[in-house]
Enzyme design. Structure first.
Site, mmCIF file in Angstrom:
data_model
loop_
_atom_site.group_PDB
_atom_site.id
_atom_site.type_symbol
_atom_site.label_atom_id
_atom_site.label_comp_id
_atom_site.label_asym_id
_atom_site.label_seq_id
_atom_site.Cartn_x
_atom_site.Cartn_y
_atom_site.Cartn_z
ATOM 1 N N ASN A 181 0.591 -3.738 -6.474
ATOM 2 C CA ASN A 181 0.158 -3.850 -5.080
ATOM 3 C C ASN A 181 0.231 -5.276 -4.554
ATOM 4 O O ASN A 181 -0.215 -5.553 -3.447
ATOM 5 C CB ASN A 181 -1.245 -3.266 -4.874
ATOM 6 C CG ASN A 181 -2.354 -4.165 -5.381
ATOM 7 O OD1 ASN A 181 -2.148 -5.013 -6.254
ATOM 8 N ND2 ASN A 181 -3.558 -3.972 -4.855
ATOM 9 N N GLY A 192 -14.249 3.494 0.083
ATOM 10 C CA GLY A 192 -13.060 2.735 -0.261
ATOM 11 C C GLY A 192 -13.197 1.236 -0.105
ATOM 12 O O GLY A 192 -12.550 0.473 -0.830
ATOM 13 N N GLY A 240 -4.957 12.412 -7.846
ATOM 14 C CA GLY A 240 -3.901 11.550 -7.335
ATOM 15 C C GLY A 240 -3.296 10.686 -8.412
ATOM 16 O O GLY A 240 -3.972 9.798 -8.944
ATOM 17 N N ALA A 241 -2.034 10.949 -8.750
ATOM 18 C CA ALA A 241 -1.341 10.196 -9.798
ATOM 19 C C ALA A 241 -0.258 9.303 -9.209
ATOM 20 O O ALA A 241 0.751 9.028 -9.850
ATOM 21 C CB ALA A 241 -0.734 11.152 -10.818
ATOM 22 N N GLY A 242 -0.465 8.854 -7.972
ATOM 23 C CA GLY A 242 0.461 7.924 -7.339
ATOM 24 C C GLY A 242 0.162 6.495 -7.749
ATOM 25 O O GLY A 242 -0.484 6.234 -8.767
ATOM 26 N N GLY A 243 0.625 5.550 -6.913
ATOM 27 C CA GLY A 243 0.480 4.147 -7.267
ATOM 28 C C GLY A 243 -0.951 3.690 -7.453
ATOM 29 O O GLY A 243 -1.292 3.036 -8.448
ATOM 30 N N THR A 281 0.850 -1.185 0.000
ATOM 31 C CA THR A 281 0.000 0.000 0.000
ATOM 32 C C THR A 281 0.891 1.242 0.000
ATOM 33 O O THR A 281 2.112 1.150 -0.162
ATOM 34 C CB THR A 281 -0.982 -0.025 1.198
ATOM 35 O OG1 THR A 281 -1.929 1.029 1.024
ATOM 36 C CG2 THR A 281 -0.273 0.128 2.531
ATOM 37 N N ASP A 286 -5.528 -3.081 -7.719
ATOM 38 C CA ASP A 286 -6.226 -1.870 -7.287
ATOM 39 C C ASP A 286 -7.249 -1.422 -8.325
ATOM 40 O O ASP A 286 -8.402 -1.145 -8.013
ATOM 41 C CB ASP A 286 -5.235 -0.724 -7.044
ATOM 42 C CG ASP A 286 -4.614 -0.765 -5.666
ATOM 43 O OD1 ASP A 286 -5.206 -1.372 -4.754
ATOM 44 O OD2 ASP A 286 -3.529 -0.173 -5.492
ATOM 45 N N LYS A 312 3.823 1.674 -3.887
ATOM 46 C CA LYS A 312 3.315 0.911 -5.027
ATOM 47 C C LYS A 312 4.112 1.101 -6.312
ATOM 48 O O LYS A 312 4.128 0.210 -7.169
ATOM 49 C CB LYS A 312 1.836 1.235 -5.254
ATOM 50 C CG LYS A 312 0.951 0.779 -4.108
ATOM 51 C CD LYS A 312 -0.510 1.060 -4.364
ATOM 52 C CE LYS A 312 -1.361 0.582 -3.196
ATOM 53 N NZ LYS A 312 -2.810 0.782 -3.415
#
Length: 306
Positions: free
Chosen positions: A122, A274, A162-165, A97, A138, A101
């Site tokens: 993940n 979520g 949000g452009a993260g994992g 998490t 994910d 990632k």
């Protein structure tokens, strides 16, 4: 063996005495032994994760001699920790998490198509030859969670914050599922542009970066950041300009209802929490970790399936 799943909201609202009584009535998970296979869930922070609890329940129900534990791994200790974990002979898999990632991909020798497209993973599993394979559930879990809740996916316009994992995985799966457009917003504008470029290589024109007025008619707004886990976190996006009938989704799982979702509901907008993203992934993790033809001999879930 059956174990009740208590949601974060239920846990917060249940008196301590009632919780103690409920816990005392539950059958305990089997104690690990020398034959137990190990799985870990790594992240930083880690208190919010729900997968170990759900996975251990599944393991107990199917009488698999394995256990999953959550461990807190700061970013500057990721490489050393993962190297150590991969040297543990009876450790078969790793869930990942925030914020690892993207970086975790460098610790796998084989990447699935989903990881190649998203640039993030993940889940890692040990192959019979000792090599480590990375995959990402994910995005697939998010899309399946939307569909299970009755929300359309094909042909819609999406705003992704949000452009993260997690965000990259969700964006990739949404594009593969047939959304019309993804507008990417991130405080790190370079990360946002990298995601747009990655998606456009798959389908030209499907993605663009956020700018004022570009997404007023979006059908789905997604918080794919960790903002919302803490009570004093700022809102990742404003719900004031979201059109009636749109859906506001948040990938934060603890608390179950974030401030973003509360504000969206107060405006009469549909919300998507979520946990909807995690629930489909539990079966995906089981298939990934205990895919008997791929993994070779050893304890598995396949035989225990109904």
């Amino acid at each position: 063996m059956s174990h009740a799943i208590e949601t974060p909201a239920e846990r917060a609202s249940t008196p301590d005495g009632v919780k103690a009584a409920a816990l005392s009535s539950m059958s305990p998970l089997p104690s690990p032994s020398g034959t137990t296979r190990l799985f870990v869930h790594i992240g930083h922070p880690i208190a919010q994760v729900q997968a170990p609890r759900l996975m251990n329940r599944l393991l107990a129900e199917r009488q698999v001699d394995a256990v999953m534990v959550a461990i807190d791994v700061p970013p500057d200790r990721l490489s050393a920790t993962v190297a150590g974990l991969q040297n543990i002979a009876n450790l078969d898999g790793i869930l990942v998490t925030v914020p690892h990632k993207i970086a975790i991909c460098g610790h796998a020798q084989s990447l699935s198509p989903a990881v190649t497209l998203a640039g993030a993973a993940n889940a890692l599993r040990r192959r019979p030859d000792g090599r480590w394979e990375a995959d990402n559930f994910d995005g697939t879990g998010f899309v399946e969670g939307l569909r299970a809740a009755g929300h359309a996916v094909e042909g819609i316009d999406v705003v992704l914050v949000g452009a993260g994992g997690a965000g990259t995985a969700i964006a990739a799966s949404l594009v593969l599922a047939g959304v019309a457009r993804v507008v990417v917003r991130d405080v790190d504008t370079e990360a946002a542009q990298r995601l747009v470029d990655r998606l456009d290589r798959h389908r030209r024109g499907v993605a663009e970066r956020w700018r004022e007025g570009v997404a007023e008619q979006a059908d789905l707004w997604i918080n794919a950041t960790s903002m919302g886990m803490k009570p004093d976190d700022p809102l990742p996006l404003s719900v004031d300009a979201i059109k009636p009938g749109a859906v506001v989704a948040d990938i934060v799982m603890k608390p179950a209802e974030t401030q973003l979702l509360r504000q969206a509901a107060a405006r009469g907008l549909a919300t998507h929490a979520g946990l909807h993203m995690l629930q489909p992934q539990i079966a995906m993790y089981a298939d990934f970790f205990w895919d008997e033809p791929a993994r070779g001999p050893g304890p598995g879930l396949a035989a225990g399936r109904p």
